[in-house]
Design a protein around this motif. Structure first.
Motif, short mmCIF file in Angstrom:
data_model
loop_
_atom_site.label_atom_id
_atom_site.label_comp_id
_atom_site.label_asym_id
_atom_site.label_seq_id
_atom_site.Cartn_x
_atom_site.Cartn_y
_atom_site.Cartn_z
N SER A 134 0.67 -0.78 -10.42
CA SER A 134 0.13 0.42 -9.75
C SER A 134 0.76 1.66 -10.37
CB SER A 134 0.42 0.37 -8.26
OG SER A 134 1.75 0.73 -8.03
N GLN A 135 0.27 2.80 -9.97
CA GLN A 135 0.76 4.04 -10.57
C GLN A 135 2.07 4.52 -9.96
OE1 GLN A 135 -3.03 6.04 -9.84
NE2 GLN A 135 -3.19 6.38 -12.03
N ARG A 144 -14.14 -11.04 -6.28
CA ARG A 144 -13.41 -10.63 -7.48
C ARG A 144 -13.35 -11.76 -8.50
NH1 ARG A 144 -8.79 -6.69 -4.69
NH2 ARG A 144 -10.19 -4.90 -4.60
N LEU A 175 4.18 2.75 -6.50
CA LEU A 175 4.20 2.33 -5.12
C LEU A 175 5.62 1.79 -4.88
CD1 LEU A 175 2.01 2.23 -2.97
CD2 LEU A 175 1.48 -0.08 -3.71
N ASP A 203 -3.09 -1.68 2.85
CA ASP A 203 -2.30 -2.87 3.16
C ASP A 203 -1.01 -2.42 3.83
OD1 ASP A 203 -4.30 -4.08 1.73
OD2 ASP A 203 -3.09 -4.44 -0.05
N GLN A 227 1.90 -1.37 1.77
CA GLN A 227 1.74 -0.08 1.11
C GLN A 227 1.93 1.08 2.08
OE1 GLN A 227 -2.07 -0.95 -0.94
NE2 GLN A 227 -1.09 -2.95 -1.05
N GLN A 234 -8.34 4.64 -0.22
CA GLN A 234 -8.46 4.81 -1.67
C GLN A 234 -9.69 4.10 -2.21
OE1 GLN A 234 -4.71 4.20 -3.67
NE2 GLN A 234 -5.66 4.26 -5.69
N THR A 261 -10.89 -0.20 -3.48
CA THR A 261 -10.01 -1.17 -2.82
C THR A 261 -10.80 -2.00 -1.80
OG1 THR A 261 -9.46 0.40 -1.08
CG2 THR A 261 -8.01 0.38 -2.99
N THR A 262 -10.20 -3.09 -1.40
CA THR A 262 -10.78 -3.92 -0.34
C THR A 262 -10.73 -3.18 1.00
OG1 THR A 262 -8.59 -4.91 -0.12
CG2 THR A 262 -10.20 -6.17 -1.36
N ARG A 266 -8.27 -1.02 -12.50
CA ARG A 266 -7.40 -2.17 -12.79
C ARG A 266 -8.10 -3.39 -13.37
NH1 ARG A 266 -6.23 -3.83 -6.46
NH2 ARG A 266 -8.05 -2.66 -5.76
N ALA A 269 -3.46 6.95 -5.13
CA ALA A 269 -2.61 6.84 -3.95
C ALA A 269 -2.02 8.20 -3.60
CB ALA A 269 -1.51 5.82 -4.21
N ARG A 288 -0.56 -6.03 -9.50
CA ARG A 288 -0.75 -4.71 -8.90
C ARG A 288 -1.35 -4.81 -7.51
NH1 ARG A 288 -3.99 -1.47 -7.14
NH2 ARG A 288 -3.92 0.78 -7.43
N ASN A 289 -0.55 -5.23 -6.57
CA ASN A 289 -0.97 -5.36 -5.17
C ASN A 289 -2.49 -5.55 -5.01
OD1 ASN A 289 -0.38 -2.43 -5.91
ND2 ASN A 289 -1.52 -2.06 -4.04
N SER A 290 -2.99 -6.55 -5.71
CA SER A 290 -4.44 -6.80 -5.68
C SER A 290 -4.76 -8.00 -4.82
CB SER A 290 -4.96 -7.03 -7.10
OG SER A 290 -4.79 -5.84 -7.84
N THR A 291 -5.77 -7.81 -3.98
CA THR A 291 -6.16 -8.86 -3.04
C THR A 291 -7.05 -9.89 -3.72
OG1 THR A 291 -6.12 -7.23 -1.27
CG2 THR A 291 -7.25 -9.31 -0.80
N1 LIG Z 1 -4.95 -4.84 -1.84
C1 LIG Z 1 -6.04 -3.92 -1.85
C2 LIG Z 1 -5.57 -2.46 -1.95
C3 LIG Z 1 -4.86 -2.17 -3.23
C4 LIG Z 1 -4.61 -0.68 -3.51
O1 LIG Z 1 -4.94 -0.22 -4.61
N2 LIG Z 1 -4.04 0.04 -2.57
C5 LIG Z 1 -3.72 1.43 -2.81
C6 LIG Z 1 -3.33 2.01 -1.48
S1 LIG Z 1 -1.81 2.80 -1.35
C7 LIG Z 1 -2.64 1.51 -3.89
O2 LIG Z 1 -1.84 0.62 -4.02
N3 LIG Z 1 -2.62 2.52 -4.68
C8 LIG Z 1 -1.61 2.66 -5.71
C9 LIG Z 1 -2.18 3.21 -6.97
O3 LIG Z 1 -3.38 3.52 -7.04
O4 LIG Z 1 -1.42 3.30 -7.95
C10 LIG Z 1 -6.97 -4.24 -3.01
O5 LIG Z 1 -6.66 -5.11 -3.81
O6 LIG Z 1 -8.02 -3.61 -3.12
#
Ligand SMILES: N[C@@H](CCC(=O)N[C@@H](CS)C(=O)NCC(=O)O)C(=O)O
Length: 344
Positions: free
Chosen positions: A46-47, A115, A49, A202, A205, A156, A159-160, A93, A184, A107-110
């Protein structure tokens, strides 16, 4: 024989030939070769977090998602520093993975069916069991998500979170105004500037983003968790060897925790007589070789970043500013659901 009847025979012959040519190399085994030649693993994160992937003022990345990539680099090269981190926003991503810009996305991806079904990628496991929640100002006087009808909610794009949000409001017959932003930082700023009443993402986050606000204690996370968000690393489809390598490196970290093998005790583990530990650290069996790696691949990973529990506590758990309880992410032997198939 008419042409159409001969086609299956020809197809079978071509397939058999392909298998013979490929020999013992798994289909599409390109990624490990490319990574080794390049000398560094390209890892999408992620950018920024906190606790998951963020860069400090010396340009050093740290976090839970970052450590998963460092573990993979250590397993391959014996050196957790051989990673190039590529920060990606939510919308960019998966294309970065598809276009070979990154070898793995951590990257905190569901992990969702669509997908895998439509984006040509595969999740290698669940690194973090999460769920979607809501953050809002304590002085709003709201203590359940069922009181959110009519509120403006920031989220955002890509995202899911977006679909879960509208599903939840629709299911509970509540009016919803959504403000969806690209990054974010933009999303958090909109919330901070009171352009929305509520921030949703999430829960992990929300913990991370709350720490960036001027007075974190003035914001609460509501008790409702409205979705399942199993977060994990993803790779491209079509390279089984690479998929296995990322998957088993992650499982090795969980097995290490279960077996009590830690970064500080890895040298003792190498001398252990326990067959499960011996297989994990490579003093018995040929598990590293099966992945295209050295015998001690898993020992290298644990030495570099610690076992799963160490990674969790250091980045997002009790030893971190986030202090997120282990919850579902505790081992299955300790009341959670983290469970890895055995190295056997
Ligand atoms: N887990 C969810 C949400 C992931 C997500 O991108 N959440 C944002 C909400 S804070 C995030 O992490 N942004 C960080 C970024 O864009 O660098 C997904 O896979 O879609």
């Amino acid at each position: 024989m008419p042409n159409s009847r001969r086609r299956p025979v020809i197809l079978t012959a071509v397939l058999l030939l392909a298998v013979a040519v490929a020999g013992s190399h798994p289909a599409g085994a390109q990624t490990l070769k490319a990574v080794k030649e390049r000398g560094t693993l390209n890892c999408g994160v992620s950018q920024g977090l906190l606790g998951f992937s963020s860069m400090d003022d010396k340009n050093t990345w740290s976090g839970f998602d970052v450590d998963i990539c460092r573990a993979v680099a250590a397993a391959i090269f014996g050196d957790p520093a051989k990673v190039t981190f590529v920060p990606l926003d939510a919308a960019a991503r998966f294309a970065a993975l598809q276009s070979n810009r990154v070898d793995v996305l951590s990257r905190n991806s569901t992990w969702t069916m669509s997908r895998e079904g439509s984006l040509g990628l595969m999740f290698t496991g669940v690194a973090y069991y999460d769920g979607q929640g809501f953050l809002l100002r304590r002085d709003a006087g709201i203590d359940t998500a069922l009181q959110l009808g009519g509120k403006t909610v920031c989220t955002q794009i890509g995202t899911t979170t977006e679909l879960n949000l509208s599903d939840y409001f629709r299911a509970n017959d509540m009016a919803l105004k959504v403000l969806a932003l690209g990054t974010a930082d933009e999303t958090l700023k909109a919330y901070d500037d009171r352009k929305c009443d509520v921030l949703t993402s999430d829960v992990s986050q929300l913990y991370a983003e709350r720490l960036k606000l001027a007075a974190p204690d003035s914001h609460i996370i509501l008790p409702e968790v409205i979705s399942k968000e199993p977060l994990g690393p993803a790779v491209r489809q079509g390279d089984d060897q690479w998929f296995n390598l990322v998957k088993w490196t992650f499982y090795a970290l969980i097995n290490a925790e279960e077996l009590g093998v830690k970064s500080a005790t890895i040298d003792d583990a190498v001398k252990s007589q326990n067959p499960n530990i011996r297989r994990l650290v490579g003093t018995e069996g040929e598990f590293g070789e099966q992945l295209g790696l050295a015998k001690d691949w898993a020992a290298r990973a644990v030495r570099a970043v610690g076992n799963y529990g160490e990674i969790y506590e250091r980045n997002v758990g009790t030893q971190s500013k986030l202090s997120i309880p282990r919850g579902l992410n505790a081992l299955w032997t300790q009341g959670g659901i983290q469970y890895a198939p055995p190295v056997r």
